[in-house]
Each structure stands twice: as C-alpha cells, then as structure tokens.
Design a protein around this motif. Structure first.
Motif, short mmCIF file in Angstrom:
data_model
loop_
_atom_site.label_atom_id
_atom_site.label_comp_id
_atom_site.label_asym_id
_atom_site.label_seq_id
_atom_site.Cartn_x
_atom_site.Cartn_y
_atom_site.Cartn_z
N ASN A 170 17.63 12.17 -18.60
CA ASN A 170 16.75 12.86 -19.55
C ASN A 170 15.79 13.77 -18.79
OD1 ASN A 170 17.92 10.60 -20.99
ND2 ASN A 170 16.47 11.07 -22.62
N GLY A 171 15.66 14.99 -19.24
CA GLY A 171 14.83 15.97 -18.55
C GLY A 171 15.64 16.94 -17.72
N SER A 172 16.93 16.64 -17.54
CA SER A 172 17.77 17.52 -16.74
C SER A 172 17.78 18.93 -17.32
CB SER A 172 19.19 16.97 -16.68
OG SER A 172 20.06 17.89 -16.05
N GLN A 173 17.48 19.89 -16.49
CA GLN A 173 17.53 21.32 -16.83
C GLN A 173 16.71 21.68 -18.06
OE1 GLN A 173 21.21 23.36 -15.54
NE2 GLN A 173 22.23 21.42 -15.93
N ASN A 174 15.77 20.81 -18.39
CA ASN A 174 14.85 21.08 -19.50
C ASN A 174 15.56 21.10 -20.86
OD1 ASN A 174 12.15 21.36 -20.18
ND2 ASN A 174 12.18 23.58 -20.14
N PHE A 175 16.76 20.53 -20.92
CA PHE A 175 17.51 20.56 -22.17
C PHE A 175 16.83 19.75 -23.28
CE2 PHE A 175 21.83 21.42 -19.93
CZ PHE A 175 21.52 22.76 -19.87
N ASP A 176 16.19 18.64 -22.92
CA ASP A 176 15.54 17.85 -23.96
C ASP A 176 14.38 18.62 -24.58
OD1 ASP A 176 14.11 17.72 -21.61
OD2 ASP A 176 13.66 15.58 -21.75
N GLN A 177 13.63 19.36 -23.76
CA GLN A 177 12.54 20.17 -24.28
C GLN A 177 13.08 21.30 -25.15
OE1 GLN A 177 9.28 19.61 -24.13
NE2 GLN A 177 8.92 21.41 -25.41
N TYR A 178 14.16 21.94 -24.69
CA TYR A 178 14.77 23.00 -25.49
C TYR A 178 15.24 22.46 -26.84
CZ TYR A 178 18.25 26.02 -27.50
OH TYR A 178 18.97 26.76 -28.40
N ALA A 179 15.81 21.25 -26.82
CA ALA A 179 16.33 20.66 -28.06
C ALA A 179 15.20 20.52 -29.09
CB ALA A 179 16.96 19.30 -27.77
N LYS A 180 13.99 20.18 -28.63
CA LYS A 180 12.85 20.07 -29.54
C LYS A 180 12.48 21.43 -30.11
CE LYS A 180 10.68 16.09 -27.26
NZ LYS A 180 9.48 15.63 -26.52
#
Length: 621
Positions: free
Chosen positions: A357-367
């Motif tokens: 979780n947090g890889s390549q900022n994908f979780d933040q982008y998903a939000k």
C-alpha cells in the motif's frame, strides 16, 4: 593574493575533474544502451558538454563561494578538509544518479526527474528493488565504486599556503570583486550561456536525433530543472478562445438515445506488456484473447512509466510534462474520471494493485479519482504469495481479485494493475523453467503473468457476473525491446489495447485506428451508452478522429493517420510517414510543408488546451 590565486586554481581543477566524470558516465550510458540509441556523434558530445557544465555549475556554486570567500580562515587544514569532503560527497551523489539511469533508462526511456525519485511510495520500492538491481547489474556498481575511489584520490589539495600576510580592506575589496566575477561566470555557465532563457530539458533535441536526447542530457540536470520548477507547465496562448475551440477542444459530449447498458466493467492494466512482447510465444493466452476481442493493433501508451498510465487510462488525463501528473501538485486537481462517472450510474468501484500500500501513490490517486475501495498487498487474503520484494504474485492476486468481484454488488467497475512483470521479474519457484525465457530478461515474467491472466479468466468464466462484463486490457507502458523498431519514438510507446465482451460477438476484429490510453475512458462510456459531457484529451473508438499525442523529455509526439510529427522548442523537428518508414529515417518536414503546418496547428491547440486547463484546475465541467 598568491594564496587566493591558488584557491581559484584549485576550484577550477576540481570543477574540470567533475566534468570529466560526467563525460565518463555518458560514455558508459552509451556503451550499455547503444542498441536503444543512435550514433554517438561529435554534436552529441558538444551538447552533452554544455549540459554537463550547466549541471556542475548549479551544484558547485556553493563550493565556488567556499573556495573564494575572502578571509585567512579558509587556508586552515581543517577548513580545507571539510570543503573537500563536502565537495566529494555532494558531487558523488549527483554522479550516482547518472549511473542509476544507465540502467533505469531502459525501463523508462528518459532521464529521471525530481518527481520520479520523490513520488510517494517510491522509497518503499527502492528498498525492495535496489538489491535486485545491484545483483543483476553488479558491473555498474563495481565501476561506480572504482570511480568513487579514483575521484577521491584525484581531487587536488591546496598546498604551499602561507599565513604571514594580514589582510587589509583593500585585499577584501579585491577578493570580493574576484568572488563576484567567479559567481557571475558560474551562473552564466549554469544557465547555459547568455541567451534570453536558460537552457531547458527540451533543448537536448538541438544536439542530435530525438532518440539521442537522453544521451545529450544528464540526470543531475533533469533533477535540478524539475526541482527548481516542479510543475513545468506554462500557460500558452497560440490561439484566442474562439479559434482554439474550432481547432481542438477536450470537451466531449457523448449523446445517445439508447438505454444505458449497465454491464460490469473491468480494466486490467498489465505491467510492461508492450508490443515488443506480443505474438512472440510469451503471451499465448493474450494472443488468443486478441482474436476474440476488439483489438487496436496501433495502440499507444501516453507515458513511459506506470504512474503515467493510471490517470491516462482511468481519467483520460495524459502526462504532457516532465513530471508525471500523478506525482505533481496537479494530482489533487478535480477530475471526473471513470470511478465518479460510473458511480453516478449506480456502480460500485474499486482499484486493485498487488504491491505494498502506497506504491507509486496509487492509493492516493484512487481517493482523488473517486474509487470506493482500494485493495493492495495489505488487503490480500489467500495463500502465502509474497514475492519477497514488493508485492503479491499475479496468479494469487488475480484469484483474490476474482473472489472480491463476486462479493461486489452489480454493476461494478473495477481496475487491477499487475506487478510480476516489473523488475526484478520474480516468478514463483514452482514455475522456474516452465515458461520460455524469450529474447529479453523480462519475457519469462511476461509469460508468467500471461499464465496468471489465463487462470483468472478460467475462474471468472464460472462466475455469474462474467457474461455481463466488459473487459478492457491495456499495458501500462513498453519494456526494453530487442528490435530496431522498438527503440524509435513510435516503438517506445506501442502497446496492446483490447476490448472484450463475452456476450457480444460483434465486438471483435483487428483495427488499424490509432488508439491511446486516454481514449479508453470515452470509449467505455460510449460503448455502455452512457450520456455524459466530459473533459477528455482522448476520443471514443466510434469517432473518425485518428490522433494520438504523447510526450517525452521536452518533445511532443503527434500521430494522425499515417503521419507522425515531433514537436519541440515550439517548432517541428521531425515529420514522417511512420507506417511505411518504420525506423523514421526519412524526415519529410521540408517536403510536405502544408501537412506539417496543419499538424503544428493541431498540436499547438492541444498543448494550449492541456496546459491551461491543468494549471487552472479545469479538468471537470
């Protein structure tokens, strides 16, 4: 004043030594990557020297001051040792970035930027991936260690200084003037000369072919430039608002009289599945699925790294700048991508990525994009399947994906990003020697992910939701190909993109249309008969438009039908009939001026629309 002259001479010798180290790293860059580059010419050498002087001047300005600041204190052994150690460590750090890109370039096709090395999640990836890089490319590490030792030994010292003379005001004035002149000269070198604007990343194309731009540049320069100007978009005004809309507008109106088709939508993003890996024995399942799908054989990525692909595919926003959109300050802009649009239509939405979780900022982008749920390594439930580096093997994670889909309320929209065909290309021990090695190191892991994809579809076919689902499959970017066509600025971006609907036998065939990742969002909405007015820099597969636009290191690449235009420094630098001239050897920019002007007009309107809308946070209506 004699000691002062020695200090000046000392700085000059140390400065030239660092320049020589940059040149050495450039030669190594070429020798390791020559299959991906054009010939190393004298013009390339001169251009590289200019960019080296610029980077080294920026980095060492503080050390010029440390060498030339007036005062007797700087001639003490302690002061000299501190300055020497600091000079060594700072310059070695930047030289190291050049060595890292000797290898990393083959994966990204460009020099690293500040945004790439500081993106949220990258620090975790580095911990997992650096050991594997060192294991695979140990010889680069050995050369760097040897160079580090030699650099320390070759840095000259200040010898024969005397403390007998006490400085008077006149001495301080003279030395202050001397320092000011030195700083001024170094700042001129740092900006690349006395021209109106300091040299930029895009200026690399002046010193050779487009393919050789990364060879002309150096990584410290691209990092510094993108640090100084983190968000490198500038407002442009080629056209007034009325003319701009006539030439190009990203506002798309999807109109239909049909009832919306509430099919489930699954978007699978395949790590590094570029065209160079398709149809060569590594992807038997995907090759078979292509024959049952609506396949775009002229598919293109809108970037060269994974973090470019996600906003392109899911929000129709390309990264037309040196920093990726997802790692820039613009990443918090309002966007109206597939998650939000389909959510309004009653869809549940989710994003899956098997890495931590947090890889390549994908979780933040998903939000930001509006996904309801995010599933990473931390949410995985199933057999032990950690690859030992950074995530869950594709086979097990795709099975987990299938089981979660069966628990979602329909209709659902879900996207999954695979990871196993990412360096270090780790596959489960039970599959070693099961898959063909191929001609490049990545292809064994490509074959494994293809197998994992087959297993996913075998499981999915047994689920109730399967026949009511549209599957969209796209690579995120290309990998390092072994054919001459793979290294051109066309080949570097060619990827497979396909639409597969098991309930629609008419959605099938191989199509010549130029199709890019940012076309996926409007095409899905159009296929589902969803009425929408959206900002999309792509187009639906149903329209006649046949363009593709992507960006790399200061150059915009525009494809329209059979023509390809390279646009940089506010002018055309290449124009080709790319389908017949596959190696881009025959530049037609002076023979077909009418078509060039027509293409220039479009790309300028496209740039103006993108830059101004992103800067003004106008990616929604």
């Amino acid at each position: 004043m004699n000691n002062y002259k020695k200090s000046t001479s000392l700085f000059f010798k140390r400065f030239i030594l660092i320049i020589l180290m940059y040149q050495l790293s450039r030669v190594l860059f070429y020798l390791i990557n020559f299959k991906l580059l054009d010939t190393f010419t004298f013009q390339t050498f001169l251009g590289g020297l200019l960019f080296d002087f610029t980077a080294v001047s920026y980095i060492n300005l503080i050390f010029l001051i440390a060498h030339l600041i007036p005062g007797r204190f700087k001639y003490t052994n302690r002061y000299q040792l501190i300055v020497k150690i600091a000079y060594y460590l700072v310059n070695l750090l930047f030289i190291a970035t050049n060595f890292i890109d000797i290898i990393y370039y083959r994966f990204t096709g460009r020099r690293s930027t500040f945004g790439m090395i500081t993106a949220k999640g990258m620090q975790h990836e580095a911990i997992g991936l650096i050991p594997s890089f060192l294991q695979e490319f140990w010889y680069i590490a050995v050369v760097f260690i040897i160079l580090s030792i030699l650099l320390w030994k070759m840095i000259p010292d200040l010898n024969g200084t005397s403390f007998t003379k006490k400085l008077i005001k006149k001495d301080y004035y003279k030395k202050t003037v001397f320092l000011a002149v030195g700083v001024t000269l170094l700042m001129i070198l740092g900006r690349g000369g006395l021209q109106k604007k300091p040299i930029r990343i895009v200026d690399g194309i002046k010193f050779g072919s487009i393919t050789n731009t990364p060879l002309v540049l150096n990584t410290p320069f691209t990092i510094i430039k993108t640090f100084i100007k983190k968000d490198d978009l500038e407002k442009v005004s080629y056209f007034d608002s009325i003319e701009l809309k006539k030439i190009y507008s990203p506002v798309i109106s999807l109109k239909t009289t049909k009832t919306p088709d509430k099919k489930n939508v699954i978007v699978l993003i395949l790590e590094s599945f570029g065209n160079e890996n398709i149809g060569r024995g590594q992807t038997p399942f995907l090759d078979s699925l292509i024959t049952k799908s609506y396949y775009f054989k002229n598919g293109f990525a809108n970037g060269k790294v994974s973090i470019d692909a996600v906003p392109s595919i899911l929000s129709s926003v390309p990264s037309l700048m040196n920093n990726s959109f997802i790692s820039s300050s613009y990443s918090v802009n309002k966007i109206n991508g597939l998650p939000k649009i389909l959510k309004k239509e009653g869809y549940s939405t989710s994003f899956f990525h098997g890495a931590f979780n947090g890889s390549q900022n994908f979780d933040q982008y998903a939000k930001v994009a509006g996904f309801d749920q995010y599933y990473g390594k931390d949410q995985y439930i199933g057999p032990e399947a950690f690859d030992g580096k950074w995530g869950i093997f594709d086979e097990e994670f795709l099975q987990f994906f299938s089981s979660k889909l069966s628990s979602f309320q329909e209709p659902f929209f879900s996207s999954l990003f695979t990871i196993s065909s990412h360096n270090p290309y780790t596959i489960p021990k039970k599959y070693i020697r099961k898959f063909p090695k191929g001609t490049t190191r990545i292809q064994e892991s490509i074959a494994y992910t293809d197998y994992a994809l087959r297993r996913f579809f075998e499981t999915a076919k047994k689920q109730n939701w399967y026949k009511n689902t549209l599957f969209v499959i796209s690579a995120d970017h290309t990998s390092s190909g072994d054919r001459n066509t793979d290294k051109t600025n066309i080949g570097k971006f060619r990827i497979p993109i396909l639409f597969f609907d098991p309930s629609n036998p008419d959605l099938i065939g191989v199509h010549d249309k130029n199709f890019q990742q940012i076309d996926i969002m409007p095409s899905i909405l159009d296929y589902l008969n969803i009425k929408a007015e959206i900002v999309s820099f792509g187009k639906s597969y149903k329209v006649k438009d046949d363009f593709v636009v992507y960006y790399l290191e200061g150059t915009y690449h525009y494809i329209d039908g059979d023509f390809y235009l390279a646009f940089g420094n506010n002018k055309t630098i290449g124009f080709y009939k790319w389908k017949e001239d596959t190696l881009l050897k025959n530049n037609l920019m002076k023979r077909n001026t009418f078509k060039v002007k027509e293409a220039e007009k479009f790309i300028k309107a496209y740039i103006q629309s993108f830059n101004n809308r992103v800067i003004n946070n106008q990616l929604t209506l």
